[in-house]
Write an enzyme that holds these catalytic residues in place. Structure first.
Site, PDB file in Angstrom:
ATOM      1  N   LYS A  82       1.267   4.404  -2.792  1.00 26.40           N
ATOM      2  CA  LYS A  82       1.088   5.835  -2.506  1.00 26.40           C
ATOM      3  C   LYS A  82       2.398   6.606  -2.755  1.00 26.40           C
ATOM      4  CE  LYS A  82      -3.309   5.948  -1.760  1.00 26.40           C
ATOM      5  NZ  LYS A  82      -4.225   6.747  -2.610  1.00 26.40           N
ATOM      6  N   TYR A 138       0.850  -1.203   0.000  1.00 25.74           N
ATOM      7  CA  TYR A 138       0.000   0.000   0.000  1.00 25.74           C
ATOM      8  C   TYR A 138       0.885   1.252   0.000  1.00 25.74           C
ATOM      9  CZ  TYR A 138      -3.295   3.629   1.243  1.00 25.74           C
ATOM     10  OH  TYR A 138      -4.025   4.799   1.230  1.00 25.74           O
TER      11      TYR A 138
HETATM   12  P1  NDP Z   1     -13.484   4.308   0.930  1.00 28.09           P
HETATM   13  O1  NDP Z   1     -13.298   2.830   0.944  1.00 28.09           O
HETATM   14  O2  NDP Z   1     -14.523   4.881   1.800  1.00 28.09           O
HETATM   15  O3  NDP Z   1     -13.704   4.804  -0.572  1.00 28.09           O
HETATM   16  C1  NDP Z   1     -12.951   4.309  -1.631  1.00 28.09           C
HETATM   17  C2  NDP Z   1     -13.614   4.669  -2.938  1.00 28.09           C
HETATM   18  O4  NDP Z   1     -12.794   4.184  -4.022  1.00 28.09           O
HETATM   19  C3  NDP Z   1     -14.987   4.041  -3.081  1.00 28.09           C
HETATM   20  O5  NDP Z   1     -15.871   4.983  -3.629  1.00 28.09           O
HETATM   21  C4  NDP Z   1     -14.756   2.907  -4.053  1.00 28.09           C
HETATM   22  O6  NDP Z   1     -15.914   2.711  -4.851  1.00 28.09           O
HETATM   23  C5  NDP Z   1     -13.630   3.480  -4.914  1.00 28.09           C
HETATM   24  N1  NDP Z   1     -12.904   2.449  -5.633  1.00 28.09           N
HETATM   25  C6  NDP Z   1     -12.149   1.445  -5.124  1.00 28.09           C
HETATM   26  N2  NDP Z   1     -11.711   0.655  -6.101  1.00 28.09           N
HETATM   27  C7  NDP Z   1     -12.191   1.172  -7.264  1.00 28.09           C
HETATM   28  C8  NDP Z   1     -12.087   0.792  -8.611  1.00 28.09           C
HETATM   29  N3  NDP Z   1     -11.395  -0.285  -8.996  1.00 28.09           N
HETATM   30  N4  NDP Z   1     -12.708   1.544  -9.554  1.00 28.09           N
HETATM   31  C9  NDP Z   1     -13.418   2.631  -9.191  1.00 28.09           C
HETATM   32  N5  NDP Z   1     -13.554   3.046  -7.929  1.00 28.09           N
HETATM   33  C10 NDP Z   1     -12.950   2.309  -6.970  1.00 28.09           C
HETATM   34  O7  NDP Z   1     -12.052   4.900   1.308  1.00 28.09           O
HETATM   35  P2  NDP Z   1     -11.490   6.412   1.354  1.00 28.09           P
HETATM   36  O8  NDP Z   1     -12.534   7.373   1.027  1.00 28.09           O
HETATM   37  O9  NDP Z   1     -10.770   6.538   2.624  1.00 28.09           O
HETATM   38  O10 NDP Z   1     -10.409   6.331   0.195  1.00 28.09           O
HETATM   39  C11 NDP Z   1     -10.333   7.280  -0.851  1.00 28.09           C
HETATM   40  C12 NDP Z   1      -8.873   7.549  -1.180  1.00 28.09           C
HETATM   41  O11 NDP Z   1      -8.255   8.130  -0.040  1.00 28.09           O
HETATM   42  C13 NDP Z   1      -8.048   6.318  -1.513  1.00 28.09           C
HETATM   43  O12 NDP Z   1      -7.201   6.624  -2.597  1.00 28.09           O
HETATM   44  C14 NDP Z   1      -7.229   6.065  -0.248  1.00 28.09           C
HETATM   45  O13 NDP Z   1      -6.033   5.404  -0.506  1.00 28.09           O
HETATM   46  C15 NDP Z   1      -7.013   7.498   0.195  1.00 28.09           C
HETATM   47  N6  NDP Z   1      -6.636   7.688   1.584  1.00 28.09           N
HETATM   48  C16 NDP Z   1      -7.466   7.287   2.603  1.00 28.09           C
HETATM   49  C17 NDP Z   1      -7.086   7.484   3.919  1.00 28.09           C
HETATM   50  C18 NDP Z   1      -7.912   7.035   5.055  1.00 28.09           C
HETATM   51  O14 NDP Z   1      -7.392   6.979   6.194  1.00 28.09           O
HETATM   52  N7  NDP Z   1      -9.179   6.712   4.878  1.00 28.09           N
HETATM   53  C19 NDP Z   1      -5.838   8.176   4.234  1.00 28.09           C
HETATM   54  C20 NDP Z   1      -5.037   8.527   3.099  1.00 28.09           C
HETATM   55  C21 NDP Z   1      -5.453   8.325   1.832  1.00 28.09           C
HETATM   56  P3  NDP Z   1     -16.505   1.309  -5.333  1.00 28.09           P
HETATM   57  O15 NDP Z   1     -16.113   0.283  -4.313  1.00 28.09           O
HETATM   58  O16 NDP Z   1     -17.974   1.562  -5.401  1.00 28.09           O
HETATM   59  O17 NDP Z   1     -15.894   1.084  -6.675  1.00 28.09           O
HETATM   60  C1  8X3 Z   2      -4.177   5.707   4.589  1.00 29.85           C
HETATM   61  C2  8X3 Z   2      -3.436   6.232   5.768  1.00 29.85           C
HETATM   62  O1  8X3 Z   2      -1.722   5.612   7.544  1.00 29.85           O
HETATM   63  O2  8X3 Z   2      -3.563   4.060   7.149  1.00 29.85           O
HETATM   64  O3  8X3 Z   2      -3.531   6.045   3.407  1.00 29.85           O
HETATM   65  O4  8X3 Z   2      -1.790   4.264   5.542  1.00 29.85           O
HETATM   66  S1  8X3 Z   2      -2.585   4.977   6.521  1.00 29.85           S
END
Ligand code: NDP
Ligand code: 8X3
Length: 257
Positions: A161, A157
């Site tokens: 990133k 992961y």
């Molecule tokens: P969620 O799981 O709540 O949302 C993830 C979203 O990505 C969903 O809408 C999902 O939609 C979509 N998704 C996943 N795979 C696919 C795919 N193959 N095609 C299209 N859409 C896809 O997580 P977050 O909102 O937290 O994550 C959003 C972003 O933020 C990610 O890039 C994550 O790495 C990043 N992030 C999150 C952090 C956290 O602590 N939550 C911290 C740092 C970064 P569906 O399943 O309907 O396709």
């Molecule tokens: C998600 C934040 O710290 O869980 O990107 O990797 S962490």
């Protein structure tokens, strides 16, 4: 703040978490939205809510960003008035598993690399030529503090990133002779479905990620995305790193118990 009236914003992964909050925040600011994710039923509900609340115009469709042909088809199927994308939020992404690298699962690795790296590339490659042609556009990639730091068992992961960070920098260099801006918004712990997805649906384990501390909300991140998108055209917010106050790094989180 630059006005977003008649601005077309394309958000990937809009069915949950940060993507869904970005949709709501941009809708409130008056933008028109293209929303994509695999779970179309959720997008339909979101679009109906946004129409009711803000009278937002949306174009929604199912999209798996891992499939480059599906990305091309999605774009080709956009009605002509939706093709001029002004802001792209590359948000779709996930983590799968938290295993030592030598015990990791190939399918988890493939899913993360295909979504977080290749998906972001496919969508960007599809949308950017139009921005370059029109000499207008902003790309906001959702990276992570995991793109700056590595933590135990976060191996793949974190690598994806780090790749988002490198691709953001590369895009910015390749677009420096155009008016297009490229930004990365890099959050720490945000309470969304992220951990539930990481732990393959284990809600109890997911909850522990945010236990005894106050995590960020997806709206906190959407605020930052909106900020980056609405600076005057000569201002490029390159990178925003946002953590909860109780987090100092990927490995240092203060919990009250
Ligand atoms: P969620 O799981 O709540 O949302 C993830 C979203 O990505 C969903 O809408 C999902 O939609 C979509 N998704 C996943 N795979 C696919 C795919 N193959 N095609 C299209 N859409 C896809 O997580 P977050 O909102 O937290 O994550 C959003 C972003 O933020 C990610 O890039 C994550 O790495 C990043 N992030 C999150 C952090 C956290 O602590 N939550 C911290 C740092 C970064 P569906 O399943 O309907 O396709
Ligand atoms: C998600 C934040 O710290 O869980 O990107 O990797 S962490």
């Amino acid at each position: 703040m630059t006005s977003l009236t008649n601005t077309v914003v394309f958000i990937t992964g809009a069915s949950s978490g940060i993507g869904r909050s970005c949709a709501r925040t941009f809708a409130e600011a008056g933008a028109k939205l293209i929303l994509a994710a695999r779970r179309k039923n959720r997008l339909e509900k979101l679009a109906a809510d946004l129409k009711k609340q803000f009278n937002t115009e949306t174009f929604i469709d199912e999209l798996d960003v891992r499939d480059n042909r599906a990305v091309a088809k999605f774009y080709k199927n956009l009605p002509v008035e939706w093709r001029n994308i002004d802001i792209l939020v590359n948000n779709a992404g996930l983590s799968r598993g938290l295993d030592k690298l030598y015990e990791g699962k190939f399918e988890d690795w493939d899913e993360m690399i295909d979504t977080n790296v290749k998906g972001l590339l496919y969508v960007s490659r599809t949308v950017l030529p139009g921005m370059v042609k029109r000499k207008k556009g902003t790309v906001i990639n959702i990276g992570s503090i995991a793109g700056h730091d590595v933590y135990t068992c976060g191996n793949v992961y974190c690598a994806t990133k780090h790749a988002v960070d490198a691709l953001t920098k590369g895009m910015r260099m390749d677009l420096v002779d155009t008016p297009i801006r490229v930004c990365t918004v890099d959050p720490g712990l945000v309470e969304t479905e992220f951990s539930e997805v990481r732990f393959h649906g284990d809600k109890e384990r997911a909850k522990k990620t945010y236990q005894n501390m106050t995590p960020l909300t997806p709206d906190d991140i959407a605020d930052a995305v909106l900020f980056a998108a609405t600076r005057p055209p000569h201002v490029q917010i390159a990178e925003l790193i946002i953590m909860p106050t109780a987090q100092a790094s990927t490995t240092l989180v203060h919990r009250t118990q």
